[in-house]
Design a protein around this motif. Structure first.
Motif, PDB file in Angstrom:
ATOM      1  N   ALA A 106       0.833  -1.210   0.000  1.00 36.76           N
ATOM      2  CA  ALA A 106       0.000   0.000   0.000  1.00 36.76           C
ATOM      3  C   ALA A 106       0.867   1.259   0.000  1.00 36.76           C
ATOM      4  CB  ALA A 106      -0.938   0.002   1.202  1.00 36.76           C
ATOM      5  N   GLU A 107       1.924   1.260   0.792  1.00 34.11           N
ATOM      6  CA  GLU A 107       2.830   2.416   0.822  1.00 34.11           C
ATOM      7  C   GLU A 107       3.578   2.558  -0.497  1.00 34.11           C
ATOM      8  OE1 GLU A 107       4.148   3.137   5.396  1.00 34.11           O
ATOM      9  OE2 GLU A 107       5.061   1.398   4.421  1.00 34.11           O
ATOM     10  N   GLN A 108       4.073   1.441  -1.017  1.00 33.91           N
ATOM     11  CA  GLN A 108       4.838   1.453  -2.259  1.00 33.91           C
ATOM     12  C   GLN A 108       4.015   2.017  -3.417  1.00 33.91           C
ATOM     13  OE1 GLN A 108       5.983  -2.495  -3.467  1.00 33.91           O
ATOM     14  NE2 GLN A 108       7.388  -1.770  -5.027  1.00 33.91           N
ATOM     15  N   HIS A 109       2.716   1.738  -3.436  1.00 36.10           N
ATOM     16  CA  HIS A 109       1.853   2.205  -4.522  1.00 36.10           C
ATOM     17  C   HIS A 109       1.173   3.544  -4.221  1.00 36.10           C
ATOM     18  CE1 HIS A 109       2.313  -1.958  -5.891  1.00 36.10           C
ATOM     19  NE2 HIS A 109       2.043  -1.467  -7.076  1.00 36.10           N
ATOM     20  N   GLY A 110       1.489   4.148  -3.096  1.00 37.11           N
ATOM     21  CA  GLY A 110       0.924   5.451  -2.761  1.00 37.11           C
ATOM     22  C   GLY A 110      -0.575   5.413  -2.509  1.00 37.11           C
ATOM     23  N   CYS A 111      -1.046   4.360  -1.852  1.00 32.07           N
ATOM     24  CA  CYS A 111      -2.483   4.223  -1.585  1.00 32.07           C
ATOM     25  C   CYS A 111      -2.929   5.149  -0.462  1.00 32.07           C
ATOM     26  CB  CYS A 111      -2.812   2.773  -1.225  1.00 32.07           C
ATOM     27  SG  CYS A 111      -2.535   1.637  -2.606  1.00 32.07           S
ATOM     28  N   ASP A 112      -4.182   5.591  -0.553  1.00 32.78           N
ATOM     29  CA  ASP A 112      -4.775   6.465   0.446  1.00 32.78           C
ATOM     30  C   ASP A 112      -5.628   5.698   1.442  1.00 32.78           C
ATOM     31  OD1 ASP A 112      -3.981   8.971  -0.972  1.00 32.78           O
ATOM     32  OD2 ASP A 112      -5.348   8.160  -2.483  1.00 32.78           O
ATOM     33  N   LEU A 113      -5.973   4.453   1.124  1.00 34.20           N
ATOM     34  CA  LEU A 113      -6.863   3.657   1.957  1.00 34.20           C
ATOM     35  C   LEU A 113      -6.578   2.181   1.706  1.00 34.20           C
ATOM     36  CD1 LEU A 113      -9.467   3.626   3.810  1.00 34.20           C
ATOM     37  CD2 LEU A 113     -10.778   3.436   1.686  1.00 34.20           C
ATOM     38  N   ILE A 114      -6.634   1.393   2.781  1.00 29.64           N
ATOM     39  CA  ILE A 114      -6.553  -0.065   2.680  1.00 29.64           C
ATOM     40  C   ILE A 114      -7.923  -0.605   3.054  1.00 29.64           C
ATOM     41  CG2 ILE A 114      -5.503  -2.191   3.569  1.00 29.64           C
ATOM     42  CD1 ILE A 114      -3.013  -0.484   4.268  1.00 29.64           C
ATOM     43  N   VAL A 115      -8.487  -1.447   2.192  1.00 25.23           N
ATOM     44  CA  VAL A 115      -9.786  -2.065   2.448  1.00 25.23           C
ATOM     45  C   VAL A 115      -9.568  -3.572   2.549  1.00 25.23           C
ATOM     46  CG1 VAL A 115     -12.112  -2.474   1.565  1.00 25.23           C
ATOM     47  CG2 VAL A 115     -11.019  -0.252   1.195  1.00 25.23           C
ATOM     48  N   MET A 116     -10.116  -4.159   3.608  1.00 23.37           N
ATOM     49  CA  MET A 116      -9.987  -5.601   3.784  1.00 23.37           C
ATOM     50  C   MET A 116     -11.082  -6.125   4.691  1.00 23.37           C
ATOM     51  SD  MET A 116      -6.537  -5.506   6.191  1.00 23.37           S
ATOM     52  CE  MET A 116      -6.300  -7.262   6.216  1.00 23.37           C
ATOM     53  N   GLY A 117     -11.357  -7.410   4.577  1.00 16.58           N
ATOM     54  CA  GLY A 117     -12.285  -8.064   5.478  1.00 16.58           C
ATOM     55  C   GLY A 117     -11.537  -8.532   6.702  1.00 16.58           C
ATOM     56  N   THR A 118     -12.275  -8.778   7.767  1.00 18.97           N
ATOM     57  CA  THR A 118     -11.649  -9.300   8.976  1.00 18.97           C
ATOM     58  C   THR A 118     -12.445 -10.474   9.505  1.00 18.97           C
ATOM     59  OG1 THR A 118     -10.892  -8.833  11.218  1.00 18.97           O
ATOM     60  CG2 THR A 118     -12.789  -7.574  10.445  1.00 18.97           C
ATOM     61  N   HIS A 119     -11.727 -11.520   9.830  1.00 18.47           N
ATOM     62  CA  HIS A 119     -12.318 -12.728  10.402  1.00 18.47           C
ATOM     63  C   HIS A 119     -11.981 -12.730  11.882  1.00 18.47           C
ATOM     64  CE1 HIS A 119     -12.843 -14.188   6.317  1.00 18.47           C
ATOM     65  NE2 HIS A 119     -11.607 -13.801   6.094  1.00 18.47           N
ATOM     66  N   GLY A 120     -12.502 -11.755  12.598  1.00 15.48           N
ATOM     67  CA  GLY A 120     -12.162 -11.589  14.006  1.00 15.48           C
ATOM     68  C   GLY A 120     -12.747 -12.662  14.891  1.00 15.48           C
ATOM     69  N   PRO A 121     -12.281 -12.707  16.131  1.00 13.09           N
ATOM     70  CA  PRO A 121     -12.816 -13.680  17.082  1.00 13.09           C
ATOM     71  C   PRO A 121     -14.274 -13.366  17.410  1.00 13.09           C
ATOM     72  CG  PRO A 121     -11.333 -12.146  18.176  1.00 13.09           C
ATOM     73  CD  PRO A 121     -11.244 -11.855  16.701  1.00 13.09           C
ATOM     74  N   ASN A 122     -14.998 -14.373  17.793  1.00 12.60           N
ATOM     75  CA  ASN A 122     -16.415 -14.200  18.103  1.00 12.60           C
ATOM     76  C   ASN A 122     -16.657 -13.739  19.534  1.00 12.60           C
ATOM     77  OD1 ASN A 122     -17.139 -14.987  15.561  1.00 12.60           O
ATOM     78  ND2 ASN A 122     -17.307 -17.135  16.119  1.00 12.60           N
ATOM     79  N   ASP A 123     -15.669 -13.806  20.370  1.00 20.55           N
ATOM     80  CA  ASP A 123     -15.822 -13.429  21.767  1.00 20.55           C
ATOM     81  C   ASP A 123     -15.810 -11.912  21.891  1.00 20.55           C
ATOM     82  OD1 ASP A 123     -15.697 -13.011  24.474  1.00 20.55           O
ATOM     83  OD2 ASP A 123     -13.979 -14.338  24.814  1.00 20.55           O
ATOM     84  N   ALA A 124     -16.891 -11.325  22.374  1.00 24.58           N
ATOM     85  CA  ALA A 124     -17.013  -9.870  22.467  1.00 24.58           C
ATOM     86  C   ALA A 124     -16.007  -9.273  23.438  1.00 24.58           C
ATOM     87  CB  ALA A 124     -18.434  -9.489  22.890  1.00 24.58           C
ATOM     88  N   ASN A 125     -15.415 -10.063  24.305  1.00 28.54           N
ATOM     89  CA  ASN A 125     -14.456  -9.533  25.265  1.00 28.54           C
ATOM     90  C   ASN A 125     -13.038  -9.476  24.707  1.00 28.54           C
ATOM     91  OD1 ASN A 125     -16.387  -9.232  27.275  1.00 28.54           O
ATOM     92  ND2 ASN A 125     -16.244 -11.407  27.784  1.00 28.54           N
ATOM     93  N   ARG A 126     -12.843  -9.966  23.488  1.00 35.74           N
ATOM     94  CA  ARG A 126     -11.523  -9.945  22.860  1.00 35.74           C
ATOM     95  C   ARG A 126     -11.492  -8.858  21.799  1.00 35.74           C
ATOM     96  NH1 ARG A 126     -10.783 -15.860  20.871  1.00 35.74           N
ATOM     97  NH2 ARG A 126      -8.869 -14.996  20.051  1.00 35.74           N
ATOM     98  N   MET A 127     -10.329  -8.606  21.269  1.00 39.59           N
ATOM     99  CA  MET A 127     -10.198  -7.616  20.203  1.00 39.59           C
ATOM    100  C   MET A 127     -11.097  -8.010  19.037  1.00 39.59           C
ATOM    101  SD  MET A 127      -6.664  -6.351  18.612  1.00 39.59           S
ATOM    102  CE  MET A 127      -6.599  -5.106  17.365  1.00 39.59           C
ATOM    103  N   PHE A 128     -11.672  -7.049  18.358  1.00 37.62           N
ATOM    104  CA  PHE A 128     -12.684  -7.312  17.343  1.00 37.62           C
ATOM    105  C   PHE A 128     -12.117  -7.515  15.945  1.00 37.62           C
ATOM    106  CE2 PHE A 128     -15.135  -5.330  20.684  1.00 37.62           C
ATOM    107  CZ  PHE A 128     -16.199  -6.197  20.765  1.00 37.62           C
ATOM    108  N   THR A 129     -10.852  -7.781  15.816  1.00 34.96           N
ATOM    109  CA  THR A 129     -10.278  -8.014  14.497  1.00 34.96           C
ATOM    110  C   THR A 129      -9.445  -9.285  14.504  1.00 34.96           C
ATOM    111  OG1 THR A 129      -8.311  -6.712  15.018  1.00 34.96           O
ATOM    112  CG2 THR A 129     -10.139  -5.551  13.959  1.00 34.96           C
ATOM    113  N   GLY A 130      -9.269  -9.852  13.321  1.00 35.66           N
ATOM    114  CA  GLY A 130      -8.406 -11.013  13.174  1.00 35.66           C
ATOM    115  C   GLY A 130      -6.946 -10.602  13.256  1.00 35.66           C
TER     116      GLY A 130
END
Length: 164
Positions: A106-130
């Motif tokens: 992303a930096e090498q190509h001069g991107c302004d935004l990174i878009v991606m999906g996240t398969h985060g953990p299902n436990d609400a007490n943990r961080m919400f991202t994979g």
């Protein structure tokens, strides 16, 4: 915020494809350019019980398998982009940890935004991202937009006494 170039990271999953569709939609309404990154991740087994490491031919075959899979994932997003009239560049680096490679591309190509999906953990007490999305979110100097499957998210607990 004007977006000139959007980096779309994909692992080929359904969620990554939906995130790619969102990234392409954003690009078609402004930037008109995307960079697709799919990191080729070879998967090696631990040595057999006799301690023998995989031979060179097996290792080379695994590298090729990983590269082929990454190119296929990137091609899928490329077809989505071209179908919407969005210009598309590709990057399929070989690495064991995709997070740093996504940021580097992303930096090498001069991107302004990174878009991606996240398969985060299902436990609400943990961080919400994979792991990969969490790494990119925590370490990228570029803005990050994460798409999470609402069906995978844990429902918040609104029972009495949980809010201070």
């Amino acid at each position: 915020m004007f977006l000139e170039r959007i980096c779309i990271a994909t692992d080929g999953s359904d969620l990554a494809i939906r995130a790619a569709e969102l990234g392409v939609l954003l690009a078609s309404s402004g930037a008109g350019r995307v960079v697709v990154v799919s990191v080729a991740q070879p998967q090696f087994r631990t040595p057999d019980s006799d301690g023998a490491a995989p031979d060179a031919q097996a290792a080379q075959e695994e590298f090729e398998r990983a590269r082929h899979a990454a190119r296929a994932h990137a091609d899928t997003v490329g077809r989505i982009a071209r179908g919407s009239g969005v210009s598309c560049d590709y990057a399929t680096p070989l690495a064991s940890k995709p997070g740093p490679e996504i940021i580097r591309v992303a930096e090498q190509h001069g991107c302004d935004l990174i878009v991606m999906g996240t398969h985060g953990p299902n436990d609400a007490n943990r961080m919400f991202t994979g792991d990969v999305a969490g790494y990119v979110l925590a370490n990228s100097p570029i803005r990050v937009l994460l798409l999470r499957d609402p069906h995978e998210a844990a429902q918040p607990d609104f029972t009495e006494g949980t809010l201070a």
